[in-house]
Design a protein around this motif. Sequence first.
Motif, PDB file in Angstrom:
ATOM      1  N   LEU A  28      40.035  34.819  41.061  1.00  0.00           N
ATOM      2  CA  LEU A  28      40.808  35.069  39.848  1.00  0.00           C
ATOM      3  C   LEU A  28      42.277  35.195  40.222  1.00  0.00           C
ATOM      4  N   THR A  29      43.143  34.443  39.532  1.00  0.00           N
ATOM      5  CA  THR A  29      44.577  34.590  39.742  1.00  0.00           C
ATOM      6  C   THR A  29      45.028  35.901  39.114  1.00  0.00           C
ATOM      7  N   VAL A  30      46.236  36.318  39.412  1.00  0.00           N
ATOM      8  CA  VAL A  30      46.757  37.565  38.847  1.00  0.00           C
ATOM      9  C   VAL A  30      46.755  37.513  37.311  1.00  0.00           C
ATOM     10  N   PRO A  31      47.240  36.431  36.677  1.00  0.00           N
ATOM     11  CA  PRO A  31      47.179  36.385  35.211  1.00  0.00           C
ATOM     12  C   PRO A  31      45.741  36.405  34.676  1.00  0.00           C
ATOM     13  N   GLU A  35      44.085  39.314  32.233  1.00  0.00           N
ATOM     14  CA  GLU A  35      43.391  38.991  30.980  1.00  0.00           C
ATOM     15  C   GLU A  35      41.959  39.539  30.994  1.00  0.00           C
ATOM     16  N   ARG A  36      41.265  39.352  32.094  1.00  0.00           N
ATOM     17  CA  ARG A  36      39.869  39.815  32.186  1.00  0.00           C
ATOM     18  C   ARG A  36      39.760  41.332  32.027  1.00  0.00           C
ATOM     19  N   LEU A  37      40.713  42.060  32.628  1.00  0.00           N
ATOM     20  CA  LEU A  37      40.678  43.522  32.574  1.00  0.00           C
ATOM     21  C   LEU A  37      41.399  44.088  31.352  1.00  0.00           C
ATOM     22  N   GLY A  38      42.133  43.234  30.649  1.00  0.00           N
ATOM     23  CA  GLY A  38      42.877  43.696  29.474  1.00  0.00           C
ATOM     24  C   GLY A  38      44.041  44.603  29.847  1.00  0.00           C
ATOM     25  N   ILE A  39      44.704  44.284  30.975  1.00  0.00           N
ATOM     26  CA  ILE A  39      45.840  45.089  31.433  1.00  0.00           C
ATOM     27  C   ILE A  39      47.056  44.191  31.659  1.00  0.00           C
ATOM     28  N   ARG A  40      48.212  44.821  31.867  1.00  0.00           N
ATOM     29  CA  ARG A  40      49.455  44.082  32.105  1.00  0.00           C
ATOM     30  C   ARG A  40      49.496  43.532  33.524  1.00  0.00           C
ATOM     31  N   LEU A  41      50.291  42.489  33.720  1.00  0.00           N
ATOM     32  CA  LEU A  41      50.473  41.917  35.064  1.00  0.00           C
ATOM     33  C   LEU A  41      50.975  42.963  36.050  1.00  0.00           C
ATOM     34  N   THR A  42      51.866  43.842  35.591  1.00  0.00           N
ATOM     35  CA  THR A  42      52.389  44.876  36.487  1.00  0.00           C
ATOM     36  C   THR A  42      51.274  45.833  36.932  1.00  0.00           C
ATOM     37  N   VAL A  44      48.118  44.920  37.359  1.00  0.00           N
ATOM     38  CA  VAL A  44      47.355  44.176  38.378  1.00  0.00           C
ATOM     39  C   VAL A  44      48.090  44.254  39.712  1.00  0.00           C
ATOM     40  N   ARG A  45      49.389  44.058  39.671  1.00  0.00           N
ATOM     41  CA  ARG A  45      50.172  44.143  40.920  1.00  0.00           C
ATOM     42  C   ARG A  45      50.062  45.525  41.544  1.00  0.00           C
ATOM     43  N   ARG A  46      50.008  46.562  40.719  1.00  0.00           N
ATOM     44  CA  ARG A  46      49.850  47.925  41.228  1.00  0.00           C
ATOM     45  C   ARG A  46      48.485  48.090  41.910  1.00  0.00           C
ATOM     46  N   LEU A  47      47.430  47.507  41.308  1.00  0.00           N
ATOM     47  CA  LEU A  47      46.104  47.549  41.934  1.00  0.00           C
ATOM     48  C   LEU A  47      46.136  46.909  43.324  1.00  0.00           C
ATOM     49  N   LEU A  48      46.904  45.835  43.452  1.00  0.00           N
ATOM     50  CA  LEU A  48      47.041  45.165  44.748  1.00  0.00           C
ATOM     51  C   LEU A  48      47.874  46.006  45.719  1.00  0.00           C
ATOM     52  N   ASP A  50      48.290  49.245  45.682  1.00  0.00           N
ATOM     53  CA  ASP A  50      47.531  50.455  46.016  1.00  0.00           C
ATOM     54  C   ASP A  50      46.265  50.141  46.814  1.00  0.00           C
ATOM     55  N   ARG A  51      46.001  48.866  47.026  1.00  0.00           N
ATOM     56  CA  ARG A  51      44.845  48.380  47.788  1.00  0.00           C
ATOM     57  C   ARG A  51      43.513  48.752  47.145  1.00  0.00           C
ATOM     58  N   ASP A  52      43.515  48.825  45.809  1.00  0.00           N
ATOM     59  CA  ASP A  52      42.256  48.920  45.080  1.00  0.00           C
ATOM     60  C   ASP A  52      41.584  47.554  45.085  1.00  0.00           C
ATOM     61  N   LEU A  53      42.398  46.519  45.236  1.00  0.00           N
ATOM     62  CA  LEU A  53      41.945  45.140  45.356  1.00  0.00           C
ATOM     63  C   LEU A  53      42.712  44.465  46.473  1.00  0.00           C
ATOM     64  N   LEU A  54      42.101  43.448  47.070  1.00  0.00           N
ATOM     65  CA  LEU A  54      42.788  42.613  48.055  1.00  0.00           C
ATOM     66  C   LEU A  54      42.863  41.200  47.497  1.00  0.00           C
ATOM     67  N   ALA A  55      43.888  40.486  47.903  1.00  0.00           N
ATOM     68  CA  ALA A  55      44.079  39.119  47.441  1.00  0.00           C
ATOM     69  C   ALA A  55      44.401  38.229  48.630  1.00  0.00           C
ATOM     70  N   ALA A  56      44.248  36.935  48.402  1.00  0.00           N
ATOM     71  CA  ALA A  56      44.613  35.933  49.402  1.00  0.00           C
ATOM     72  C   ALA A  56      45.306  34.795  48.667  1.00  0.00           C
ATOM     73  N   ARG A  57      46.059  34.023  49.401  1.00  0.00           N
ATOM     74  CA  ARG A  57      46.702  32.841  48.822  1.00  0.00           C
ATOM     75  C   ARG A  57      45.724  31.684  48.964  1.00  0.00           C
ATOM     76  N   VAL A  58      45.310  31.134  47.826  1.00  0.00           N
ATOM     77  CA  VAL A  58      44.304  30.077  47.846  1.00  0.00           C
ATOM     78  C   VAL A  58      44.737  28.897  46.994  1.00  0.00           C
ATOM     79  N   GLY A  59      44.046  27.807  47.170  1.00  0.00           N
ATOM     80  CA  GLY A  59      44.310  26.607  46.385  1.00  0.00           C
ATOM     81  C   GLY A  59      45.458  25.803  46.950  1.00  0.00           C
TER      82      GLY A  59
END
Length: 135
Positions: A28-31, A35-42, A44-48, A50-59
Motif C-alpha cells: 500500500l502506498t502512503v495515499p 484512504e484505507r485507514l481513513g486518516i490524513r497523510l500526515t 500515516v507519515r507519523r505512523l512511519l 514512530d515505527r508503528d509501520l515500516l515501509a520500503a521503496r518499491v515499484g
Amino acid sequence: MSTEQTPRTPSDPSVGSTDLETLVGEWLTVPDLAERLGIRLTDVRRLLEDRDLLAARVGERRVISVPAAFLDEEGPLPALRGTFTVLADARMSDDEIIEWLFTRDETLPGGPTPVEAIRAGFKTEVRRRAMEEAL
C-alpha cells in the motif's frame, strides 16, 4: 532435480528490492494507506516515523509503500512495533526486517512466515526468534 527452494536470509546480498516486492506481494502506498485507514497523510507519515509501520521503496518509481499484511481492519498490527524494535536492535535495516517477517519458516506455529504467525496470535514465539537474531 529438486524443486525445493532454499529460503533466503535477510543478510543474503542477492535479495534485491524486486525480490522484496515479490516476497511481500501486496503493498500500500502512503495515499492508499491513508484512504484505507481513513486518516490524513500526515498521520500515516507519523505512523512511519514512530515505527508503528515500516515501509520500503518499491515499484518502478520506487514509491514508499507498506506491506498490506502489517494492517488489520483498525490499523497497524499492535504486535509489530516491538518486533520491529527487536530486529532493529539486531542492526537490521527496514528492508531486512520486512524480508525477515515475510520469509518462510515452516517451524513457526500459526503460519509459514513470522508475519502470519503474529497475525495468528504467536507474537511471543516470533519475538523469541527475533531476539535470537539479535545475539
